[in-house]
Design a protein around this motif. Sequence first.
Motif, short mmCIF file in Angstrom:
data_model
loop_
_atom_site.label_atom_id
_atom_site.label_comp_id
_atom_site.label_asym_id
_atom_site.label_seq_id
_atom_site.Cartn_x
_atom_site.Cartn_y
_atom_site.Cartn_z
N LEU A 33 -8.15 -0.95 -1.38
CA LEU A 33 -7.41 0.32 -1.39
C LEU A 33 -6.12 0.17 -2.19
O LEU A 33 -5.79 1.02 -3.01
CB LEU A 33 -7.07 0.74 0.04
N THR A 34 -5.42 -0.93 -1.95
CA THR A 34 -4.16 -1.15 -2.66
C THR A 34 -4.41 -1.24 -4.16
O THR A 34 -3.67 -0.67 -4.96
CB THR A 34 -3.49 -2.44 -2.18
N ARG A 42 -8.54 -3.17 2.75
CA ARG A 42 -7.15 -2.85 2.47
C ARG A 42 -6.76 -3.30 1.06
O ARG A 42 -6.11 -2.57 0.31
CB ARG A 42 -6.26 -3.54 3.49
N LEU A 91 1.79 6.79 -6.94
CA LEU A 91 0.76 7.71 -7.42
C LEU A 91 1.44 9.01 -7.84
O LEU A 91 1.03 9.66 -8.80
CB LEU A 91 -0.21 8.03 -6.29
N MET A 119 -5.08 2.15 -5.56
CA MET A 119 -3.89 3.00 -5.62
C MET A 119 -3.11 2.85 -6.92
O MET A 119 -2.34 3.71 -7.30
CB MET A 119 -2.93 2.63 -4.49
N GLN A 120 -3.28 1.68 -7.56
CA GLN A 120 -2.46 1.44 -8.73
C GLN A 120 -2.83 2.34 -9.89
O GLN A 120 -2.08 2.47 -10.84
CB GLN A 120 -2.60 -0.01 -9.16
N TYR A 121 -3.98 2.92 -9.82
CA TYR A 121 -4.40 3.73 -10.94
C TYR A 121 -4.15 5.19 -10.61
O TYR A 121 -4.83 5.79 -9.80
CB TYR A 121 -5.84 3.42 -11.30
N ARG A 122 -3.13 5.69 -11.25
CA ARG A 122 -2.52 6.93 -10.88
C ARG A 122 -3.48 8.12 -10.82
O ARG A 122 -3.61 8.79 -9.81
CB ARG A 122 -1.45 7.21 -11.93
N TRP A 123 -4.22 8.32 -11.88
CA TRP A 123 -5.03 9.52 -11.94
C TRP A 123 -6.46 9.28 -11.48
O TRP A 123 -7.20 10.24 -11.27
CB TRP A 123 -5.04 10.06 -13.37
N GLU A 124 -6.81 8.01 -11.33
CA GLU A 124 -8.20 7.71 -11.01
C GLU A 124 -8.69 8.53 -9.82
O GLU A 124 -9.80 9.05 -9.85
CB GLU A 124 -8.36 6.23 -10.64
N LEU A 162 0.82 -1.21 0.00
CA LEU A 162 0.00 0.00 0.00
C LEU A 162 0.85 1.26 0.00
O LEU A 162 0.62 2.20 -0.77
CB LEU A 162 -0.90 -0.03 1.24
N ILE A 220 -9.27 12.13 -10.80
CA ILE A 220 -10.30 12.21 -11.84
C ILE A 220 -11.66 11.81 -11.30
O ILE A 220 -12.65 12.49 -11.56
CB ILE A 220 -9.89 11.33 -13.04
#
Lengths: 337, 273, 262
Positions: free
Chosen positions: C16-17, C13, A35, C20-25, A28, C28
């Motif tokens: 959430l992880t 969790r 990011l 997190m992988q989608y940078r702009w999500e 995490l 946006i």
Amino acid sequence: MNSGGSSATVEVEHLTKIYRVHKRPPGLAAAMKSLLRRRYEEVRAVDDLSLSIAPGERVGFLGPNGAGKTTTLKVLSGLLHPTAGKVRVAGHVPQERQAAFLKRITLVMGQKQQLLWDLPPSETFALNRAVYDIPRVQFEETLEELTRLLEIGEVVGKPTRQLSLGERMKCELAAALLHRPEVLFLDEPTIGLDVSMQLTVREFVRRYNERFGATVMLTSHYMDDVAALCPRVVVIDQGKLRYDGGLAELVRTRRPEKRAVVGFERPVVRAELEESLGGMGRVVEHSDGKAVIQVRQSDLKAALAMVLARFPVADLTVEDPPLEEVMRELFAGEKPR
Amino acid sequence: MTMRAALRAYPTLLRVGLAEAVAYRAEMLVWMLTTTMPLVSLALWHAVAESGPIGRFGPRELTSYFLAGLIVRQVTSSWVVWEMNQEIRTGTLSLRLLRPIHPLLGYSAENLAALPIRGALSLPVALAMLFLGGSEGVSRFLDDPTLVPMLIAALVGAWLITFLLMCAIGALGFFMESSSSVFEVYLGLFFALSGYLFPLEFLAARAPWVMGATRALPFYYQLGFPIELMLGLLDRRAALRGLAIEWAYVAFFYLLATRLWRLGMRRFGAYGA
Amino acid sequence: MRRYLRLFFVQLRTSLTTGMQYRWEFLIDGLMALFWAAMALLPLWVLAGTGREVEGWTHPEMIVVLGWFVVLKGLLDGAVNPSLMAVVEHIRKGTLDFVLLKPADAQFLVSTARFDPWKMVDLPAGGAILVYAFSLLGRAPDAAHIAAALLLLVAASLVLYSLWILVVSAAFFVVRLDNLAFLFMSIYDFARWPVSIFKGAMRLVFTFVIPLAIMTTYPARALLGKLAPAVVAVVFLGAIGFMIVARLVWVRAIGRYTSASS
């Protein structure tokens, strides 16, 4: 490996393909960080690869997972652009994706299908006839022949989703070959198929090659496919060419040892057998009535004479080691410098 | 592939596409049933208009308007953006690229072939509308025979704008991961400015300049314009001017979509699926 | 109980992880939520231009309903729908059996399988709409009314969740669950107006069968102080009843599923 003139069907000179991929760290906290800042990594999928394939050749393309086989096939069929190097297939530059080029090749991917899922394969055939602009007479002739060779007469009228994996693959092949391509790129065409279906597909590819003189380039996880189909193999690992030549020579140069499978009339003690062999070879398998002995080619005669003289031999055969093992040895022994 | 060869292939593409659409008719019906937004809007405005008409729209006119909206939306819809996104993600786009025909042409045939089914499924709505509109709706088309070709041109133009715009947004998927967000923004603007949520005239009282702007933007021509044409809310001059603007947008989005697609292909070749 | 709480946090969790992988999500989706909230306000803004009341609801009061609509939509998109899609995937891939084999309540497992944290930005967006509505009214809601509204929000969540369980249960009987899910989503759109604008049968359906009224109209009325405490209690009990029914249907559906598959 310089190709001679323009007579070759596939010509690859110093092909290099580099991808830039985003690295996704696990966890995490690390994901949070990525990011903000994205890390890229360069992957050299194909590295300075050169080869040349003559018209009508059947070439097996071998290598471990991620060696760059699929990438190479995609470059050759024009889906990917080379990062460096020159590629010509059937006289065209693949990446230009001219219609004339696309009509002369086909790419079959065992993992992806072009058949329309909810319609019978015959509809996909009709679609391809239109898309590839195949004259009706030729279409019917080809379809009739493919149907016969692949024995799919019964299934072309059923919705694709109702077909078995094997039937689907056969129809997939038919759909991919309706336009009578001169160059076949087959990427794992037998994946997931049972042994008899593998045999059928294999036999079909050989017949198509002989009947139409098409050039075939094939990757497969099943060494048997390659052994049965391809007189010539190209081995790559980590994008680099490791071997290009006859299959028989590959086996001979990499594994000059032979295997003798010996059956005994009554049980033989392993240690005794090993002691008698001395330095000539070793026992790789042993059970009460049977043993497999591996010896150097040069010592084969002497070793066999010794075994025949000292032990109660019931039967004896000599064979090459299995191809899988040759491969394992090749990739284990020669890591890139 | 030459244009002539492509045209020769097109009927077969349409026929196979239609067969596929027939195979998926149940899904399509559900998809159509999920288009509830015109009815949601109708519920609101109908309740409002019960205390007196809003401008030219009484309860009956509003019902006609939103039912017409439902039909126009059905017969001019496109979903190519989702298809492209999925094919780019799963790599099945490769199979499309191996064919010697322009992928956009293939998409258009698949899309177009499904529209008759959608039209047929929305026939009950059309009949209800005809019933509501009574004889005056029919006689309007009889009085002015040019209305029929104009309406057809408007519907074809509306579909082309929708399809080409989606192709352009879909091609963005070659360059960015979040092309679906671009699509969502488009969808929001379409909802707001096409006449989907309310007849755009309602804006006149609140913000006349916004209403003026909608006439210059493409969204109105995708939905509101064909509806108004269908219901006889436009005079001949306004109809012709609308058609001219609509088809100018068709040309513009054609250039945009093909250009973006060409750039996208170059990128796809470098990065792969 | 503690085990389930821990399970819940583990699943949260993981989501959430993944998110997190989608940078702009993140950014946006946040912007998109604001954008859609503004879009939802648009018809009411146009309506305000006509200066009319609708079935006794003034413009700001309708905005209160819309605020609840956006809040509930956040729950729907962020918590309920992702899990639903996970079940769809399980059924399609035939991996639901793995879930049923786990030594924990299957209903709990499937309904906490996936969250889409970014989609929850609708919650603050809905809150903002409520604040805006009350600023138009020129007053703040009473503490008692807020309490009643929050109670009804709980009831609304229960109803939403129960509806979801019913939809998933239906998936054991009919094949295409994703279609049902889309259908439900588009029906939810009707909840953006006060239920009183609907007439006759539709009003009955939206009050009792697919209780959209409980989700948005009643909490709005409670917040506006237009709902008797007795009604709040009845609605709350009704929601609990609804949930019990949903649980019973689920148990039956699971029983049928496990006995039907070999």
